[in-house]
Design a protein around this motif. Structure first.
Motif, PDB file in Angstrom:
ATOM      1  N   GLN A 250      21.650  44.515   2.282  1.00  0.00           N
ATOM      2  CA  GLN A 250      20.901  45.286   3.275  1.00  0.00           C
ATOM      3  C   GLN A 250      20.830  46.764   2.908  1.00  0.00           C
ATOM      4  OE1 GLN A 250      19.508  43.821   6.043  1.00  0.00           O
ATOM      5  NE2 GLN A 250      20.209  41.842   5.305  1.00  0.00           N
ATOM      6  N   GLN A 251      21.941  47.290   2.440  1.00  0.00           N
ATOM      7  CA  GLN A 251      21.979  48.698   2.059  1.00  0.00           C
ATOM      8  C   GLN A 251      23.200  48.910   1.195  1.00  0.00           C
ATOM      9  OE1 GLN A 251      21.798  51.409   5.384  1.00  0.00           O
ATOM     10  NE2 GLN A 251      21.322  53.170   4.101  1.00  0.00           N
TER      11      GLN A 251
ATOM     12  N   LEU B 277      25.526  55.387   5.269  1.00  0.00           N
ATOM     13  CA  LEU B 277      25.315  54.196   6.096  1.00  0.00           C
ATOM     14  C   LEU B 277      25.304  54.570   7.567  1.00  0.00           C
ATOM     15  CD1 LEU B 277      27.639  51.505   4.464  1.00  0.00           C
ATOM     16  CD2 LEU B 277      25.161  51.633   4.316  1.00  0.00           C
TER      17      LEU B 277
ATOM     18  N   ALA C  85      19.617  51.824   6.958  1.00  0.00           N
ATOM     19  CA  ALA C  85      18.315  51.371   6.486  1.00  0.00           C
ATOM     20  C   ALA C  85      17.578  50.557   7.545  1.00  0.00           C
ATOM     21  CB  ALA C  85      18.479  50.534   5.217  1.00  0.00           C
ATOM     22  N   ASN C  86      18.330  49.863   8.385  1.00  0.00           N
ATOM     23  CA  ASN C  86      17.667  49.048   9.412  1.00  0.00           C
ATOM     24  C   ASN C  86      18.609  48.837  10.589  1.00  0.00           C
ATOM     25  OD1 ASN C  86      19.491  46.986   8.636  1.00  0.00           O
ATOM     26  ND2 ASN C  86      18.091  46.357   6.995  1.00  0.00           N
TER      27      ASN C  86
ATOM     28  N   VAL D 139      22.130  47.166   9.816  1.00  0.00           N
ATOM     29  CA  VAL D 139      23.161  48.057   9.278  1.00  0.00           C
ATOM     30  C   VAL D 139      23.640  49.009  10.373  1.00  0.00           C
ATOM     31  CG1 VAL D 139      23.651  49.867   7.593  1.00  0.00           C
ATOM     32  CG2 VAL D 139      22.269  47.891   6.937  1.00  0.00           C
TER      33      VAL D 139
END
Lengths: 366, 367, 285
Positions: free
Chosen positions: B218-219, B226, B231-232, B235
């Motif tokens: 995901q990242q 983080l 990123a989304n 996360v």
């Protein structure tokens, strides 16, 4: 409304003595956490109350009447287990209702509906335990323990086997759930944060002995011994071997060569071999020397719960940890820094016995 | 310099009579020399499969793995020059702790004195010097885990793989050992990858964290990144303890900017700055705000306190605002009892704003 | 599994077929024999193709055995009936006695507990012939010779230890917390036993019951010595086929098919219960 009285209860298994003259009272509506490292006797205590085995010595009373020797089903106790202990061949609904039927209590369906609404498991009542997630299993087990409105509620590390996120949610929810009735609640846990979050009082059990029973605030601020101090707080409390002395009417100690003030001279601690304890979050780290500052080197920085945890090596080789708030400057590994702490953050313990030495000016619990 | 490069890694488990399970999907990752990387995710996210593919205990279904520029994914584990600590410890029961650790050095052709020196050094660091002559069955689970860790770290390898390395450690030792291991790895320039489901451990030890979910990376970024620039939505809500507060909000125009309405008592004016252009038809967004960024006792959002828990070094206050739960974490104590009405301050500059599909539209301002 | 090459798969197929033939051949052959006359069976070389006859089965069912030396009365159906009665009664009794005992051994630590449990198991070690002589003397004394009850009782030597030890293992696998939870909810230990422990050990009890049924069914010596003609099970009854005019292979085969059928059906029926998981996910793990 019944009080739980545990009077100098002891139990031995061969050479092991998991309960050594334990005395504890839990008022109706009160939540007492039984906290200690693994193997300290927490579960044994719970099981003696539940009647899975009897104490060798001492008495356990509920509402003034002894329950020692009584069959478990006659003790008026509800219990939730670490491994859930659901009946695998029954639906969640029947699991919960099993807590009621034997007592032939009123309208089973309404009460199951009410308790499962409270615990948010109405939608899975028809499922068997196999089909439930760990979180739902735990809620079902709690519902089963709560539904009979027991006088005494025993919770054996109920959040141990649910994931971190759910554990956090349950930690917020549980206190109000448990206080809903008037049960005297004993809550066993191995997580000091859980104990502090949920309980009115915490009973610290080490090696089969109750070493301190007090409110969470009191225990955290004034632990009765080094062992208790080390159990509460993450990162763990920093310790240094000191022999406090008086200087200009103030109590002082030498830590790694630097002289630190511990407040007004306290006769009790003078010239005694002590442990000085300072919690990592009470340390102040700065890049310039100041009065009473201890020189140190940063070995590593390990962020934790929004804080920066610094592993520091003092000049004499001992290692201390500092937990700095997110906004504080953290420096970098290998930096030379100076650490200090307020005098009222210091705790002293006798090195021979480990017992707390009272400092009159110690920060009081709120 | 690139130490380890994973390119287009797939892992598919096929078993007869069952649907094939894709454990890892198109994973690209570059780890630099001297870096400590955490593979973080919940169970079944593909992190352990990834580690085992690097170690050579699993074949890659597709893709390539290069260590120091040489492809290793076809080599047997013993020839990859990687050291591994296993989650189940895997100590050799008939050997003492000392022999277990020294065993890893057998093939390295070192003198006895050198082996002893290294074993003693790592044992002291990890606090097992007092149990070196005991057998694995005679020591506790936490000690076994430390021995397993020592056995991996004592070796000379290009890469150190650690599977849940600290999960069983005694809580009182954890913080110190994390610091020591981190400093050991840094001092020697060792490259390490460890798998964990515990984000506290990941952020404490790792330089960069690879967050995985459903076999997909995901990242891959530092802990700070983080948290500040997730990123989304996954996360954002996965990283951070307690998890980020999330509120659904409708977006409408207001004079000079936009208004986010998250229900009664909660509407916030923010500058547009291209936000409107990123909206979908429903004009709905999800606001995320970290519990640590909510101030208690000031502000306009009035909540009914559900719980107020002092944990010794911080307070966790949960408040109910018209059916939505908000959690605030403060460093000091808060004088509020369950049932009290207390103001919470939610400042739009701390908002992370996500589209309904989970993608991030705007990050919180750096603080 | 992903690595298997074509050659590997072929090899595996061939190996499995060979093993299957090896184990299945006697059973298939007996099945075929049961539809042949003695003459057809004894033909050299044997043939796979033959004209099937039901004579063996009619002989068994009607109880009239036609041999070269004349007609012979046999009581095969009676024997079959005896087998069913004796084996089921023995298993029932063993379950009634053994399941609570297994529970006691699993849950309670008491003095000599392990010794008693082991002694019971050790009955399985002793060759039956060793006890037969004194046993038959006692039985004569007690008047138990040639009674159903006497044989059922002696069958306990076979069934009880088996049930005790298998079921005990299943009870031990059930977390005691589950029963404690049920008791704390206000139920007596008797209810906890019947409503929680027994249902959860169900698959184990079924397996143990089935196994001991098969062992009882197959027993030969006890019944041979302790029972007379009208109480004999099939295993002993089969002796009747060794006649003055030779061994009646066809009838023996038919008798085997008939006597295996009940246990086979029982095993097939019980199979799905046997494989059912024990803990059903009640306890974490």
């Amino acid at each position: 409304m019944a009080r739980l009285d545990i009077n100098s209860v002891s139990k031995s298994f061969g050479a092991a003595r998991p309960a050594d003259a334990l005395s504890l009272t839990v008022e109706p509506g009160e939540i007492v956490a039984v906290f200690g490292p693994s193997g300290s006797g927490k579960t044994v205590l719970l099981r003696m109350i539940a009647g899975m085995f009897e104490p060798d010595d001492g008495d356990i009373q509920v509402g003034g009447r002894s329950i020692v020797g009584a069959a478990p089903e006659r003790r008026g106790i509800g219990m939730a287990f670490q491994n859930f202990a659901l009946f695998p061949h029954m639906s969640a609904r029947d699991n919960i209702a099993s807590g009621l039927r034997a007592k032939a209590a009123g309208d089973v369906a309404t009460r199951v509906a009410a308790i499962s609404k409270l615990l948010k498991i109405e939608h899975v009542l028809g499922h068997t335990p196999r089909e439930l997630s760990n979180g739902q299993k735990q809620r079902t087990a709690l519902a089963r323990a709560l539904i009979g409105n027991p006088e005494v509620l025993l919770l054996d590390d109920p959040l141990r086997n649910v994931d971190a996120k759910l554990r956090y949610e349950m930690r917020l929810e549980l206190p109000s759930l448990l206080r809903r009735g008037t049960a005297a609640v004993l809550y066993v846990t191995q997580d000091y944060r859980e104990a502090m979050a949920i309980a009115d009082r915490i009973a610290v059990l080490i090696g089969g002995r109750l070493v301190q029973v007090a409110t969470p605030d009191e225990i955290y601020a004034q632990p009765a011994s080094v062992a208790v101090a080390r159990l509460f707080g993450d990162p763990t409390i920093n310790l240094a071997e000191v022999v406090p002395f008086a200087e200009h009417g103030a109590l002082c100690a030498r830590v790694s060569g630097a002289m630190v003030g511990l407040g007004s001279a306290d006769v009790d601690a003078l010239e005694r071999e002590c442990w000085l304890g300072v919690r990592p979050e009470d340390l102040v780290v700065s890049s310039s020397p100041g009065e009473g500052a201890i020189p140190a080197k940063i070995l590593a920085i390990t962020p934790m719960h929004e804080k920066a945890v610094l592993l520091l090596r003092l000049a004499d080789g001992t290692e201390w940890l500092a937990a700095l708030p997110p906004e504080a400057p953290r420096g970098a590994a290998d930096d030379a820094v100076f650490i200090g702490f307020a005098a009222d953050a210091a705790m002293l313990f006798d090195r021979a016995t480990g017992q707390k030495i009272g400092l009159s000016h110690r920060r009081q619990a709120a | 310099m690139d130490m380890l490069e994973l390119k287009g890694i797939d892992k598919v488990y096929r078993s007869r009579g069952k649907e094939p399970v894709q454990a890892v999907r198109a994973l690209d990752m570059v780890v630099e020399k001297g870096e400590i990387v955490a593979l973080l995710g919940s169970s079944g996210c593909g992190k352990t499969s990834t580690l085992r593919m690097i170690a050579g205990f699993e074949d890659v279904s597709a893709g390539s793995i290069a260590l120091r520029g040489r492809p290793i994914h076809e080599l047997p584990p013993a020839r990859r020059k990687v050291a591994m600590a296993f989650e189940g410890y895997s100590l050799y029961p008939p050997l003492t702790v000392r022999e277990n650790i020294a065993f890893a050095l057998k093939s390295a052709q070192l003198s006895r004195a050198e082996v002893d020196r290294r074993v003693n050094e790592i044992a002291r660091l990890i606090e097992i010097d007092d149990i070196l002559d005991r057998y694995p069955r005679a020591i506790s689970g936490g000690q076994q885990q430390r021995v397993s860790l020592a056995r991996a770290l004592v070796r000379d390898a290009d890469l150190y793989l650690l599977d849940e390395p600290m999960g069983q450690l005694e809580p009182q030792l954890r913080a110190v050992l994390r610091g020591r291991i981190k400093s050991l790895l840094a001092e020697r320039g060792m490259t390490a990858i460890f798998v964990t489901h515990d984000q506290t451990e990941a952020s404490a030890l790792a330089d960069r964290i690879a967050v995985m979910e459903g076999g997909v990376l995901q990242q891959f970024a530092s802990e700070k990144e983080l948290k500040s620039r997730p990123a989304n939505l996954f996360v954002a809500s996965f990283i951070g303890e307690p998890p980020m507060n999330l509120l659904d909000a409708d977006v409408s125009r207001s004079d000079g900017g936009l208004r986010l309405s998250a229900g009664s008592g909660m509407s916030f004016d923010i500058a547009d700055n291209g936000l409107e252009a990123a909206l979908d038809k429903a004009r709905q967004v999800r606001i995320g705000i970290r519990p640590q960024k909510i101030a208690v006792g000031t502000g306009t959002v009035r909540v009914k306190v559900v719980s107020n828990q002092w944990l010794g070094d911080q307070s966790h206050v949960a408040g109910d605002c018209d059916g939505r739960m908000l959690i605030a974490v403060t460093q000091g104590r808060v004088a509020a009892r369950p049932g009290d009405i207390v103001p919470f301050a939610l400042e739009p500059r701390h908002f992370h704003i996500f589209a309904t599909d989970g993608s991030c539209i705007r990050h919180a301002e750096a603080s | 599994m992903e690595h298997s090459s074509l050659a590997g798969r072929i090899f595996r197929g061939v190996a499995l077929t060979l093993i299957l033939i090896f184990f299945m051949f006697p059973i298939v052959w007996i099945f075929l024999m049961s539809f042949q006359t003695n003459e057809q069976i004894l033909r050299i070389p044997p043939r796979i193709l033959f004209e099937p006859t039901l004579a063996n089965y009619t002989a068994l069912i009607s109880g009239q055995l036609h041999t070269a030396a004349g007609n012979l009365e046999i009581s095969f159906m009676r024997n079959l009936f005896n087998s069913v009665v004796l084996s089921s009664a023995a298993v029932m009794l063993a379950l009634v006695l053994g399941v609570p005992a297994a529970y006691a051994f699993a849950r309670f630590k008491f003095r000599l507990g392990e010794t008693i449990a082991f002694t019971l198991l050790s009955f399985r070690f002793a060759p039956p012939l060793l006890v037969l002589l004194p046993l038959s003397l006692y039985y004569q004394e007690l008047g138990l010779n040639d009674t159903y009850f006497g044989i059922v009782w002696v069958y306990q030597l076979i069934a009880l230890p088996l049930i005790l030890w298998i079921v005990r293992g299943y009870f031990e696998d059930i977390s005691p917390d589950i029963e404690h939870a049920y008791r704390l909810a206000g139920h007596s230990w008797r209810e906890a036993f019947t409503r929680i422990a027994v249902p959860l050990a169900g698959p184990g009890i079924a397996a143990a019951g089935l196994l001991s049924f098969i062992f009882c069914w197959n027993n030969f010596v006890f019944a041979l010595i302790l029972a007379s003609a009208d109480k004999q099970p099939v295993t002993v009854g089969a002796l009747a086929f060794v006649t003055a005019s030779g061994i009646q292979y066809g009838q023996i085969a038919a008798a085997i098919v008939l006597s295996v059928t009940p246990t086979l059906l029982l095993a097939l029926y019980a199979q799905r219960y046997l494989v059912e998981g024990l803990s059903l996910g009640a306890v974490k793990g």
